[in-house]
Design a protein around this motif. Structure first.
Motif, PDB file in Angstrom:
ATOM      1  N   VAL A 142       8.000 -20.237 -16.647  1.00  0.00           N
ATOM      2  CA  VAL A 142       7.420 -20.384 -17.981  1.00  0.00           C
ATOM      3  C   VAL A 142       8.489 -20.819 -18.972  1.00  0.00           C
ATOM      4  O   VAL A 142       9.574 -20.224 -19.047  1.00  0.00           O
ATOM      5  N   MET A 143       8.201 -21.845 -19.738  1.00  0.00           N
ATOM      6  CA  MET A 143       9.078 -22.294 -20.813  1.00  0.00           C
ATOM      7  C   MET A 143       8.589 -21.709 -22.131  1.00  0.00           C
ATOM      8  O   MET A 143       7.389 -21.666 -22.397  1.00  0.00           O
ATOM      9  N   LYS A 144       9.549 -21.227 -22.955  1.00  0.00           N
ATOM     10  CA  LYS A 144       9.276 -20.736 -24.309  1.00  0.00           C
ATOM     11  C   LYS A 144       8.297 -19.577 -24.324  1.00  0.00           C
ATOM     12  O   LYS A 144       7.505 -19.414 -25.252  1.00  0.00           O
ATOM     13  N   GLY A 145       8.362 -18.749 -23.284  1.00  0.00           N
ATOM     14  CA  GLY A 145       7.468 -17.608 -23.218  1.00  0.00           C
ATOM     15  C   GLY A 145       8.209 -16.293 -23.290  1.00  0.00           C
ATOM     16  O   GLY A 145       9.418 -16.225 -23.073  1.00  0.00           O
ATOM     17  N   LYS A 146       7.473 -15.235 -23.599  1.00  0.00           N
ATOM     18  CA  LYS A 146       8.055 -13.897 -23.595  1.00  0.00           C
ATOM     19  C   LYS A 146       8.385 -13.459 -22.173  1.00  0.00           C
ATOM     20  O   LYS A 146       9.213 -12.579 -21.970  1.00  0.00           O
ATOM     21  N   GLU A 147       7.678 -14.046 -21.192  1.00  0.00           N
ATOM     22  CA  GLU A 147       7.981 -13.779 -19.791  1.00  0.00           C
ATOM     23  C   GLU A 147       8.533 -15.056 -19.172  1.00  0.00           C
ATOM     24  O   GLU A 147       8.188 -16.164 -19.581  1.00  0.00           O
ATOM     25  N   LYS A 148       9.356 -14.894 -18.168  1.00  0.00           N
ATOM     26  CA  LYS A 148       9.979 -16.038 -17.521  1.00  0.00           C
ATOM     27  C   LYS A 148       9.090 -16.672 -16.447  1.00  0.00           C
ATOM     28  O   LYS A 148       9.271 -17.827 -16.075  1.00  0.00           O
ATOM     29  N   LYS A 149       8.122 -15.908 -15.948  1.00  0.00           N
ATOM     30  CA  LYS A 149       7.246 -16.399 -14.888  1.00  0.00           C
ATOM     31  C   LYS A 149       5.815 -15.935 -15.129  1.00  0.00           C
ATOM     32  O   LYS A 149       5.590 -14.934 -15.811  1.00  0.00           O
ATOM     33  N   VAL A 150       4.859 -16.665 -14.542  1.00  0.00           N
ATOM     34  CA  VAL A 150       3.460 -16.268 -14.608  1.00  0.00           C
ATOM     35  C   VAL A 150       2.871 -16.398 -13.200  1.00  0.00           C
ATOM     36  O   VAL A 150       3.130 -17.375 -12.483  1.00  0.00           O
ATOM     37  N   ALA A 151       2.103 -15.393 -12.784  1.00  0.00           N
ATOM     38  CA  ALA A 151       1.509 -15.386 -11.446  1.00  0.00           C
ATOM     39  C   ALA A 151       0.288 -16.307 -11.411  1.00  0.00           C
ATOM     40  O   ALA A 151      -0.455 -16.436 -12.388  1.00  0.00           O
ATOM     41  N   ILE A 152       0.074 -16.945 -10.252  1.00  0.00           N
ATOM     42  CA  ILE A 152      -1.094 -17.804 -10.058  1.00  0.00           C
ATOM     43  C   ILE A 152      -1.791 -17.404  -8.775  1.00  0.00           C
ATOM     44  O   ILE A 152      -1.179 -16.898  -7.837  1.00  0.00           O
ATOM     45  N   ALA A 153      -3.126 -17.646  -8.722  1.00  0.00           N
ATOM     46  CA  ALA A 153      -3.917 -17.294  -7.544  1.00  0.00           C
ATOM     47  C   ALA A 153      -5.211 -18.089  -7.559  1.00  0.00           C
ATOM     48  O   ALA A 153      -5.593 -18.672  -8.570  1.00  0.00           O
ATOM     49  N   THR A 154      -5.904 -18.104  -6.428  1.00  0.00           N
ATOM     50  CA  THR A 154      -7.183 -18.803  -6.353  1.00  0.00           C
ATOM     51  C   THR A 154      -8.240 -18.060  -7.163  1.00  0.00           C
ATOM     52  O   THR A 154      -8.302 -16.831  -7.156  1.00  0.00           O
ATOM     53  N   LYS A 155      -9.079 -18.830  -7.855  1.00  0.00           N
ATOM     54  CA  LYS A 155     -10.103 -18.237  -8.711  1.00  0.00           C
ATOM     55  C   LYS A 155     -11.282 -17.713  -7.897  1.00  0.00           C
ATOM     56  O   LYS A 155     -11.815 -16.635  -8.160  1.00  0.00           O
ATOM     57  N   LYS A 156     -11.727 -18.508  -6.912  1.00  0.00           N
ATOM     58  CA  LYS A 156     -12.880 -18.146  -6.090  1.00  0.00           C
ATOM     59  C   LYS A 156     -12.523 -18.307  -4.619  1.00  0.00           C
ATOM     60  O   LYS A 156     -11.570 -19.006  -4.278  1.00  0.00           O
ATOM     61  N   PRO A 157     -13.310 -17.689  -3.748  1.00  0.00           N
ATOM     62  CA  PRO A 157     -13.054 -17.883  -2.318  1.00  0.00           C
ATOM     63  C   PRO A 157     -13.492 -19.279  -1.885  1.00  0.00           C
ATOM     64  O   PRO A 157     -14.256 -19.947  -2.582  1.00  0.00           O
ATOM     65  N   ILE A 158     -13.009 -19.705  -0.736  1.00  0.00           N
ATOM     66  CA  ILE A 158     -13.476 -20.943  -0.125  1.00  0.00           C
ATOM     67  C   ILE A 158     -14.244 -20.575   1.135  1.00  0.00           C
ATOM     68  O   ILE A 158     -13.696 -19.981   2.061  1.00  0.00           O
ATOM     69  N   SER A 159     -15.536 -20.915   1.138  1.00  0.00           N
ATOM     70  CA  SER A 159     -16.373 -20.688   2.311  1.00  0.00           C
ATOM     71  C   SER A 159     -16.980 -22.010   2.738  1.00  0.00           C
ATOM     72  O   SER A 159     -17.269 -22.869   1.902  1.00  0.00           O
ATOM     73  N   MET A 160     -17.186 -22.161   4.027  1.00  0.00           N
ATOM     74  CA  MET A 160     -17.728 -23.409   4.535  1.00  0.00           C
ATOM     75  C   MET A 160     -18.371 -23.171   5.894  1.00  0.00           C
ATOM     76  O   MET A 160     -18.011 -22.244   6.612  1.00  0.00           O
TER      77      MET A 160
END
Length: 436
Positions: free
Chosen positions: A318-336
């Motif tokens: 993260v640039m210019k943030g109070k935290e140096k990093k931000v977590a990311i993850a999938t929003k929904k499952p993938i089914s097929m």
């Protein structure tokens, strides 16, 4: 631009098993899931071939569309023309005879088309909608383009060879012309017909009905789909959709069946038996093989869970943030819908949006749930058939927390720190240079 990163699904194991042939004796075939459009199997599905009376699915699509927009009504009366009268009297063709001075409702004509593949009744519907068959054929070709069909050619509304239309076929086409499409386009047409007008199945599932029962014009109609319950090649769950047979096209069928809440669509084109002879039985045998394959060999499988974090990319800087990093993850499952022995054959590709994420960094402030990219599935051996409408299975990747922008003082101190750090590195490099 998008940044592509290939990351394996946790626990996935490579598999190199190639797709085996179903040994169909056809010129073209395809099997799809009717809900998602997932292609489950195909053989020579992109070659344009004769489609015969499977053409009538397009006529039905345009009829339902015309009913929907008020161009015609179910109770509207059609006055028989010389064209439809003469064609209806040709008993070599599938027809319900029409009286020269008669009139018939759109509903009566449609039932004759959907159950008995009545050709003159098909032309009558075309004339009711567009005024003439030639103008209706223009609508057919325009709709084919709109639906994204490929390599199609419609020359009449019925699927007959133009030579069967007693010299009254649309004049801009040749006497020997016939409608053509590849199996994939036929399946796509059926897919859209069922998606947008599922009520078509209320009629296509009727095995037997009498046309104009109780009148002098009564004629028994037996559905040409002999896989319907009570008919000779019956198959559990089938309720449509359209057969087709001409000398040019051979024996064709677009069938649909449902079991345990899952519907499939199968298309077979120019089916023959083990002696190379086309027949009704051959097309239904090929369809049965496809149906069995779809229902027995595939199941809906969750290939990636919601909230999944990749080992190699759990966070973004993260640039210019109070935290140096931000977590990311999938929003929904993938089914097929996946073949039962291939659930471990898929990997995932993480695609980060480079407009938002630059060099692995994202700038604060960042809201929770900000979409930073997506994940899509890729079959390892590259043999996945994809979807009939070309879509890609994926899910959005989002931030799982909020990061506020750092205050003025923090940003200033950070800038000063960066300045001195840069200066120190430069001076150190200068001093080292004096002794080299």
């Amino acid at each position: 631009m998008m940044l592509l990163m290939t990351l394996g699904v946790q626990g996935s194991v490579a598999a190199e098993e190639s797709e085996s042939s179903l040994d169909l004796r056809v010129n073209g075939a395809i099997l799809i899931d009717a809900d998602s459009g997932k292609v489950l199997y195909e053989e020579n599905s992109d070659k344009p071939l004769g489609i015969a009376s499977m053409t009538k699915m397009m006529t039905e699509y345009l009829m339902f569309e015309a009913l929907e927009d008020g161009t015609i009504t179910w109770d509207q009366e059609y006055k028989v023309t010389e064209y439809t009268y003469k064609v209806s009297q040709d008993r070599r063709l599938s027809n319900v005879p029409l009286r020269r001075d008669g009139s018939y409702t759109i509903r009566e004509l449609y039932e004759a088309v959907a159950i008995y593949s009545a050709n003159a009744a098909t032309i009558a519907i075309a004339e009711s909608i567009a005024g003439s068959e030639v103008d209706f054929v223009h609508l057919m070709n325009e709709k084919a383009e709109e639906l994204g069909l490929t390599d199609y050619k419609f020359v009449n509304s019925t699927g007959l060879n133009n030579s069967d239309l007693q010299g009254m076929h649309p004049s801009e086409f040749g006497e020997k012309d016939e409608n053509v499409m590849p199996a994939r386009s036929v399946a796509k047409l059926a897919y859209h017909l069922l998606k947008e007008y599922p009520e078509v199945l209320d009629t296509t599932k009727i095995a037997k009905k009498t046309f104009r029962e109780g009148t002098d014009d009564a004629i028994d109609m037996v559905n040409w789909n002999f896989m319907l319950p009570g008919l000779v090649y019956e198959y559990e769950g089938i309720d449509g959709l359209k057969t087709g047979t001409t000398e040019f096209a051979g024996h064709c069928f677009t069938g649909t069946a449902v079991r345990d809440g899952r519907r499939v669509i199968a298309v077979v084109m120019n089916a023959v038996d083990d002696k190379g002879v086309g027949s009704y039985e051959a097309r239904f045998d090929a369809t049965r093989v496809l149906f069995d394959y779809g229902f027995k060999e595939f199941s809906e499988t969750e290939l990636l869970k919601a909230g999944h974090q990749f080992k190699k990319q759990k966070t973004l800087d993260v640039m210019k943030g109070k935290e140096k990093k931000v977590a990311i993850a999938t929003k929904k499952p993938i089914s097929m819908l996946v073949r039962n022995d291939e659930d471990q054959d898929y990997t995932t590709e993480l695609v980060l949006d480079e407009k938002l994420v630059k060099n692995g960094q994202i700038q604060a402030p960042i809201k929770k749930g900000t979409v930073v990219g997506h994940v899509k599935l890729v079959k390892k051996d590259g043999s996945d058939y994809g979807f009939i409408d070309g879509k890609i299975v994926d899910t959005e990747v989002v931030t799982t927390e909020e990061v506020k922008k750092a205050g003025w003082f923090s940003l200033t101190m950070g800038a000063i720190g960066n300045f001195f750090s840069s200066a120190w590195n430069s001076s150190t490099g200068f001093v080292k240079g004096l002794f080299n």
